[in-house]
Design a protein around this motif. Structure first.
Motif, PDB file in Angstrom:
ATOM      1  N   ALA A 244      16.485 -52.430  -8.446  1.00  0.00           N
ATOM      2  CA  ALA A 244      17.407 -52.724  -9.549  1.00  0.00           C
ATOM      3  C   ALA A 244      18.231 -51.508  -9.939  1.00  0.00           C
ATOM      4  CB  ALA A 244      16.641 -53.233 -10.762  1.00  0.00           C
ATOM      5  N   ARG A 245      17.852 -50.325  -9.446  1.00  0.00           N
ATOM      6  CA  ARG A 245      18.671 -49.143  -9.722  1.00  0.00           C
ATOM      7  C   ARG A 245      20.087 -49.386  -9.198  1.00  0.00           C
ATOM      8  NH1 ARG A 245      15.877 -43.743 -10.091  1.00  0.00           N
ATOM      9  NH2 ARG A 245      17.835 -43.002  -9.209  1.00  0.00           N
ATOM     10  N   GLY A 246      21.065 -49.183 -10.043  1.00  0.00           N
ATOM     11  CA  GLY A 246      22.455 -49.443  -9.680  1.00  0.00           C
ATOM     12  C   GLY A 246      22.918 -50.831 -10.069  1.00  0.00           C
ATOM     13  N   CYS A 247      21.992 -51.760 -10.274  1.00  0.00           N
ATOM     14  CA  CYS A 247      22.381 -53.099 -10.728  1.00  0.00           C
ATOM     15  C   CYS A 247      22.908 -53.051 -12.160  1.00  0.00           C
ATOM     16  CB  CYS A 247      21.200 -54.064 -10.635  1.00  0.00           C
ATOM     17  SG  CYS A 247      20.766 -54.517  -8.943  1.00  0.00           S
ATOM     18  N   PHE A 410      24.984 -46.303  -9.451  1.00  0.00           N
ATOM     19  CA  PHE A 410      26.013 -47.019 -10.193  1.00  0.00           C
ATOM     20  C   PHE A 410      26.327 -48.400  -9.643  1.00  0.00           C
ATOM     21  CE2 PHE A 410      26.650 -42.454 -10.519  1.00  0.00           C
ATOM     22  CZ  PHE A 410      26.682 -42.268 -11.890  1.00  0.00           C
ATOM     23  N   GLU A 411      25.880 -48.681  -8.407  1.00  0.00           N
ATOM     24  CA  GLU A 411      26.160 -49.966  -7.785  1.00  0.00           C
ATOM     25  C   GLU A 411      24.901 -50.492  -7.105  1.00  0.00           C
ATOM     26  OE1 GLU A 411      29.519 -49.830  -5.198  1.00  0.00           O
ATOM     27  OE2 GLU A 411      30.830 -48.857  -6.669  1.00  0.00           O
ATOM     28  N   PRO A 412      24.782 -51.821  -6.984  1.00  0.00           N
ATOM     29  CA  PRO A 412      23.588 -52.391  -6.337  1.00  0.00           C
ATOM     30  C   PRO A 412      23.438 -51.911  -4.894  1.00  0.00           C
ATOM     31  CG  PRO A 412      24.813 -54.093  -7.511  1.00  0.00           C
ATOM     32  CD  PRO A 412      25.685 -52.870  -7.503  1.00  0.00           C
ATOM     33  N   GLY A 413      22.201 -51.753  -4.471  1.00  0.00           N
ATOM     34  CA  GLY A 413      21.913 -51.377  -3.089  1.00  0.00           C
ATOM     35  C   GLY A 413      22.174 -49.934  -2.764  1.00  0.00           C
TER      36      GLY A 413
END
Length: 557
Positions: A244-247, A410-413
Motif C-alpha cells: 500500500a506504500r504509494g497508494c 508517491f505512486e502505487p507499485g
C-alpha cells in the motif's frame, strides 16, 4: 466442422499464457522445459533466463507486484522446484498472483528412478492455492486456465503446475483456441453487502478520532483512488504498510508515518483495509483496548482474527470504500462546525504535532558527518536523486528498515520488499522484473551486504539482459538485524560477522556492470549520477557504520 489443430504440450501451455496476457517467462534452463521454451518462442513470449531458480520465481512474483498482473516462471524438475519454494512462500504471504510451471519426470516411467524424479505436489501444496500435475497432453490447456483463474481470484496468490516429460512433449488438439481472456477476470471480488457497509458507517460517522491503516490488500484490490476520496472527504489520517506504500502519496496532507503508534493506540475507530492482524500489527494489540476495529478486504481472511472486530466488510474494495464514504458523510453540519468535525480537526492537529516532532528527531542522523556513513545520512542524500515514480526495492535487514522509514513513495507499485515472509535474496529478481515492466523508470535496489550473498550472481543476469538497475548497498560487514539484538541479550554475538569493506562493487564490475565505492558523506550524488550515465546495471557500494542499529521493537511471535 474443421478439426482443431494439434500442437505439442509446451506450445499448448504457451498459447494459454499468451491468451491471458503473459509476455515474459522467467526461467533457468532445464531439459524438462524445452518444449515450453519452444512454445513460448513460437507464441512471442520473451524467455528471461537467470542464474538460480529462486531468482526466476522471485522475478515472477516481482512482475506481479509491479504490474498487478500474473507473473510466470518455469523451473526444472526436482531441485528446480525446491529452489523456487522460498519465492512461493513469499508470494503466499504477499498474495502475489503467480504461476510456477515445473518440469517432471515422465509418467510412463514413474517410480523407476528417472532423473530428478520426485512428486512435487505434496510439498508445494501448503504454499499455494492450487497444485496439480497434468495427466495427459489433452488436459494441459484446461489445467492452465483453471490455475490462472485461482491465482487471480481474491485473495490472489501463487499456483503450481507440473508437466510430465512425456505429456509436455506429446501432441494434442488446441482445445482452447479462440477462448476469451475475459474468462479469467483480474478481480473476482463480490460486491460488498449493504448491511456490512451500514454497520461500519454508523461507527465511522460517530468517530471523533478515526484512523485508516491500509496494506497490501488495498493494492491488489485497486482501491487507492477510492481510499484517497474517502480520507479526504471524511478527514481521516492514513497510515500504510506493505504494497500500500504509494497508494496514498507521502506528500498528501492526510498521510502520516511517524505518528503511527500514537494514532493507532489513540483512535476510537480504526478502519483497517487489506492488512492482516498479524505480527506487524501486534496481532491487533497496536490498537487501544477501546478502539473499534472495522476490517475491510476483498475477501474474508483465511485465519481467525486475534481480536474481536466491531464491523467487517468484504467485497470489491473500490465499491466498498465508495459506499462507506457515501454512508458516513463528512463531519460538519450545514455550518461546517459540528462537534465531530471539531474533534477530528483537533485529532489531526495532535497527530501532526507528533509527526513533526519525530521528523525533527531524525535530523541528527540525516546530517551525520561520520564515515563510514550513518544509514540515515545515506538516505538523506539518496532521496533527492529519486524520481517521483522511481521503483524502490528493498533486500536487506536493518539497512532496508531505515529505508522503510526514511524513503517516501508517491505512486502505487513503487515499493517492493520481501514482505512478511522476510526472505532475503528477492531483490535481484524483483529488480529484473520491475525494470523489464517499466524500462523508462528508475529502478533502485537497496541491498544489504548480507543479502547480496543470496543472489549476487544474478547481477550477471541483469548484465546479460541489459537491465540497467541501480543498486545502492549498505555495507556494514555484519548481519546487523541479528548481531545487535544478540549482543544485547547475551553480551556477545556469533555467526553475525561478514568481511568488512568487501568490494561488492568490483564483483559487479567483473560481471560486466558498473561499480563504485562510497566511503564518505557527499560522495553518493556523484556516484549515483555516474551509475545512471553508464547505462549499465550498477552497484554503488556504500560503507556504513556497523555500530548503528535500527531502533526497532521486535515481535517475532
Amino acid at each position: 466442422m474443421e478439426a482443431a489443430e494439434e500442437f505439442h504440450g509446451g506450445r499448448l501451455i504457451a498459447k494459454r499464457l499468451r491468451a491471458h496476457g503473459v509476455s515474459k517467462l522467467f526461467t533457468l534452463s532445464g531439459g524438462h522445459l524445452f518444449s515450453i521454451y519452444d512454445g513460448c518462442r513460437a507464441e512471442g513470449i520473451a524467455i528471461v533466463d537467470v542464474r538460480h531458480e529462486q531468482t526466476a520465481a522471485f522475478a515472477a512474483e516481482g512482475w506481479a507486484k509491479v504490474t498487478r498482473e500474473l507473473g510466470v516462471c518455469a523451473v526444472t524438475a526436482g531441485p528446480g522446484v525446491t529452489n523456487a519454494m522460498s519465492a512461493l512462500g513469499s508470494a503466499q504471504q504477499n498474495n502475489s498472483p503467480m504461476l510456477v510451471l515445473g518440469g517432471r519426470a515422465p509418467a510412463w516411467r514413474w517410480g523407476q528412478g528417472s532423473l530428478q524424479e520426485i512428486d512435487h505436489v505434496p510439498f508445494v501444496r501448503p504454499l499455494v492455492k492450487f497444485a496439480a500435475t497434468a495427466d495427459s497432453a489433452a488436459e494441459i490447456q484446461e489445467l492452465v486456465d483453471e490455475a490462472i483463474a485461482v491465482a487471480l481470484t481474491p485473495h490472489s496468490g501463487p499456483v503450481f503446475l507440473d508437466f510430465p516429460l512425456d505429456h509436455v512433449f506429446s501432441p494434442a488438439a488446441d482445445s482452447e483456441a479462440g477462448a476469451e481472456r475475459a474468462q479469467v477476470a483480474a478481480s473476482r471480488a463480490r460486491p460488498p453487502e449493504e448491511r456490512q457497509i451500514e454497520r461500519a458507517a454508523v461507527l465511522l460517522r460517530e468517530a471523533e478520532r478515526p484512523v485508516i491503516m491500509a496494506g497490501t490488500g488495498l493494492y491488489w484490490g485497486r482501491g487507492e483512488g477510492a481510499l484517497r476520496e474517502l480520507a479526504q472527504e471524511l478527514q481521516i489520517p492514513v497510515f500504510v504498510n506493505g504494497l500500500a506504500r504509494g497508494c496514498f502519496p507521502a506528500d498528501h496532507e492526510l498521510y502520516f508515518s511517524r505518528a503511527r503508534s500514537a494514532a493507532l493506540k489513540g483512535a476510537d475507530v480504526a478502519l483497517v483495509i487489506g492488512v492482516p492482524l498479524d505480527f506487524r500489527l501486534g496481532f491487533g494489540g497496536v490498537f487501544g483496548e477501546d478502539t473499534s476495529v472495522i476490517f475491510i478486504d476483498a475477501a474474508e481472511p483465511e485465519r481467525e482474527q486475534p481480536r474481536k472486530l466491531a464491523a467487517e466488510v468484504y467485497g470489491a474494495l473500490p465499491a466498498a470504500l465508495d459506499a462507506l464514504r457515501v454512508a458516513a458523510p463528512a463531519p460538519g453540519g450545514e455550518d461546517g462546525e459540528d462537534s465531530i468535525g471539531r474533534a477530528r480537526a483537533e485529532w489531526l492537529a495532535s497527530l501532526r504535532s507528533v509527526e513533526a516532532e519525530a521528523r525533527e528527531g531524525e535530523r541528527e542522523g540525516a546530517g551525520d558527518e561520520r564515515a563510514p556513513l550513518h544509514p540515515a545520512r545515506l538516505y538523506a542524500e539518496l532521496a533527492p536523486l529519486l524520481d517521483r515514480d522511481a521503483i524502490i526495492i528493498g533486500d536487506g535487514g536493518d539497512f532496508v528498515s531505515f529505508a522503510g522509514r526514511l524513503v517516501d513513495s508517491f505512486e502505487p507499485g513503487c515499493w517492493l520488499d520481501p514482505g512478511p515472509f522476510g526472505c532475503l535474496g528477492s531483490g535481484p529478481g524483483y529488480a529484473l522484473a520491475a525494470k523489464l515492466a517499466h524500462p523508462e523508470r528508475q529502478v533502485v535496489l537497496l541491498q544489504g551486504d548480507g543479502a547480496f550473498g543470496f543472489a549476487g550472481m544474478d547481477w550477471d543476469t541483469l548484465v546479460r539482459h541489459n537491465v540497467a538497475v541501480i543498486g545502492v548497498m549498505g555495507n556494514n560487514g555484519i548481519w546487523a538485524l541479528e548481531k545487535h539484538p544478540m549482543e544485547f541479550l547475551y553480551g556477545y554475538s556469533v555467526a553475525a560477522d561478514l568481511q568488512p569493506e568487501l568490494r561488492y562493487d568490483e564483483i559487479v564490475a567483473t560481471l560486466g556492470g558498473h561499480g563504485e565505492l562510497v566511503r564518505a558523506p557527499g560522495e553518493l550524488r556523484g556516484a549515483f549520477e555516474r551509475a545512471l550515465a553508464s547505462g549499465k546495471p550498477a552497484l554503488i557500494n556504500v560503507l556504513t557504520d556497523p555500530a548503528v542499529a535500527y531502533p526497532r521493537r521486535s515481535n517475532l511471535a
